[in-house]
Design an enzyme around this catalytic site. Structure first.
Site, PDB file in Angstrom:
ATOM      1  N   ASP A  72      -0.604  -3.874  21.669  1.00 23.07           N
ATOM      2  CA  ASP A  72      -1.013  -3.459  20.324  1.00 23.07           C
ATOM      3  C   ASP A  72       0.039  -3.746  19.255  1.00 23.07           C
ATOM      4  O   ASP A  72      -0.275  -4.270  18.191  1.00 23.07           O
ATOM      5  CB  ASP A  72      -1.310  -1.952  20.302  1.00 23.07           C
ATOM      6  CG  ASP A  72      -2.679  -1.630  20.856  1.00 23.07           C
ATOM      7  OD1 ASP A  72      -3.284  -2.527  21.450  1.00 23.07           O
ATOM      8  OD2 ASP A  72      -3.131  -0.483  20.695  1.00 23.07           O
ATOM      9  N   HIS A  75      -3.194   3.739  11.219  1.00 24.47           N
ATOM     10  CA  HIS A  75      -2.898   4.343  12.525  1.00 24.47           C
ATOM     11  C   HIS A  75      -1.432   4.744  12.706  1.00 24.47           C
ATOM     12  O   HIS A  75      -1.130   5.558  13.581  1.00 24.47           O
ATOM     13  CB  HIS A  75      -3.272   3.383  13.658  1.00 24.47           C
ATOM     14  CG  HIS A  75      -4.732   3.121  13.789  1.00 24.47           C
ATOM     15  ND1 HIS A  75      -5.662   4.126  13.910  1.00 24.47           N
ATOM     16  CD2 HIS A  75      -5.431   1.944  13.824  1.00 24.47           C
ATOM     17  CE1 HIS A  75      -6.878   3.589  14.013  1.00 24.47           C
ATOM     18  NE2 HIS A  75      -6.758   2.273  13.957  1.00 24.47           N
TER      19      HIS A  75
END
Length: 473
Positions: free
Chosen positions: A115, A157
């Site tokens: 990620d 996020h």
């Protein structure tokens, strides 16, 4: 008669050059592609265009932990370091030992999973993303714009001390913190296909920010948060609004639900300013998301919020079929200046080869099953309305000592107070003209603080536009 809104737009030609990795789904090139369409469709001339600068370490630490920011700052772009050295500027010192420390990587979420890779320049990229969002807030604060756009922002996020979900610095939280210095109430709206968890978490216990997230939920879909029962705690109870949805959301269902919920939110919360995250991974045919929205349907959510005549900061977000991301954000930029873009992609667009298979701005979407029944959507709406009933209408916010706005400098003030323009705050000398010409905003915005007059800062650099198609930042 509705007055024309002043629309500001932030861009830096460096931001699209960063690369998460060849196989990574996040591709900053989409920001450059968006900008190119904005120019090609003629929207550019209707915008006040500002160069995006890098946020300072101190600005980022308004939200993020100092240790995390210090670690992340080791990932300065090698291109930037080379340029600074070649031009006699003081380059940042990289702590290679700390940068490669496995425990620190694990602690801060860098290079641990696919990620959030520690790619070259991730800190510089994050600074640019955040600098645009901060200055967008300052334009709104100074009443210099009604709408301020930063497509390079919207990275929702990132956590206080951890990179997460492709995001390293939460520019949205920092933008909202700037707005809260002046405005009693801020509304955050998120139409990314993923839950805006980092922003919700940051403001979970306050009643000065209401977060509203429409997102895919269930079946282990990332990040797994954002259920109906996640509604805030303490003073923030009921100020976190979540609208969890199943795959297949279409325009008709989504728009109706969005308008119903947001109309009630505006009626109850009555924000002073809106921050709108427009993640384009909620579009049909995204590589990650499973919604089925058209570009027009996505854009209608944004234009609906303009009807309330509240200033809006518009940010980017997710989106992994990059041709559709650029189409969407260019189209929405057009909507903000009352232009309904349509037709083929301009053939002189430098990214035209990426659109050749479908060279129209609006592309057809496949018909897929909408797994959200009308009954289910009605139940969700009913639950959200029940929650909003518990919110005091236009809540009373104790705000006796209202800080003065971040006022832009005047020449007389800075003649008396500013530092030598050939030095930065650390006393490092540099060739100001070369640095400014080459990197459109790498230099730190000078800040002078005075208890009596408030905080003054340089106004963001407004780009002078001319008629040449390719003569733009």
């Amino acid at each position: 008669m509705e007055t024309k809104k002043r629309v500001a737009y932030f861009y830096n030609n460096e931001i699209g050059n960063y690369n998460y990795g060849k196989l990574h789904l996040m591709n900053p090139k989409r920001i450059s592609m968006t900008h190119s369409l904005i120019v090609g469709y003629g929207v550019y001339k209707d915008l006040d265009v500002y160069t995006t600068r890098e946020a300072t370490k101190e600005e980022i630490m308004q939200f993020h932990d100092q240790d995390y920011v210090e670690y992340l700052s080791n990932y300065v772009s090698s291109t930037k370091i080379d340029f600074l050295r070649k031009n006699g500027c003081t380059a940042p010192i990289i702590d290679e030992e700390a940068k490669n420390d496995v425990e620190k990587k694990r602690q801060y979420g860098i290079d641990v999973q696919a990620d959030c890779p520690g790619f070259d320049g991730v800190y510089t990229f994050s600074q640019l993303s955040t600098g645009g969002s901060i200055d967008a807030a300052h334009l709104i604060i100074n009443n210099a714009a009604d709408v301020a756009i930063n497509w390079g922002g919207g990275l929702h996020h990132a956590k206080k001390g951890e990179a997460y979900g492709f995001c390293y610095v939460n520019d949205i939280v920092i933008c909202i913190l700037e707005l809260l210095k002046v405005f009693p109430r801020v509304l955050y709206i998120d139409i990314d296909v993923h839950h805006g968890d980092g922003v919700e978490e940051a403001f979970f216990t306050t009643n000065r920010v209401m977060t509203v997230s429409f997102h895919e939920f269930g079946e282990d879909f990332f990040p797994g948060t954002g259920g109906l029962n996640s509604s805030g705690e303490g003073l923030g109870k009921n100020y976190a609004v979540n609208v969890p949805l199943r795959p297949g959301m279409d325009d008709e269902s989504y728009k109706q639900l969005f308008k119903n919920v947001m109309n009630k939110v505006m009626e109850v919360f009555r924000p002073d300013v809106v921050v709108f995250q427009t993640g384009a991974d909620s579009l049909a045919n995204d590589k990650i998301g499973h919604f089925n929205l058209s570009i027009r349907g996505h854009g209608e959510c944004l234009t609906y919020m303009l009807r309330f005549n509240v200033p809006v900061v518009v940010l980017g977000g997710g989106g992994y079929t990059i041709q559709n991301v650029s189409r969407c954000w260019a189209y929405e930029t057009g909507l903000l200046v009352k232009k309904n873009l349509n037709g083929p992609i301009p053939v002189d667009d430098p990214f035209f080869h990426l659109y050749e298979k479908q060279n129209m701005l609006h592309v057809p979407i496949q018909q897929v099953e909408n797994k959200n029944s009308k009954e289910d959507l009605n139940k969700i709406q009913e639950e959200v309305f029940k929650q909003l009933k518990e919110v005091d209408a236009a809540p009373s916010i104790p705000f006796h000592n209202v800080p003065k706005a971040f006022q832009y400098d005047d020449d007389e003030y800075f003649e008396e107070n500013e530092q030598d323009q050939h030095h930065d705050f650390s006393g490092n000398t540099y060739n100001f003209n070369k640095l400014n010409d080459y990197i459109n905003g790498y230099q730190t915005m000078e800040v002078e603080q005075n208890e009596e007059v408030g905080v003054y800062r340089k106004q963001p650099l407004l780009i002078e536009k001319n008629s040449s198609r390719f003569n733009h930042i």
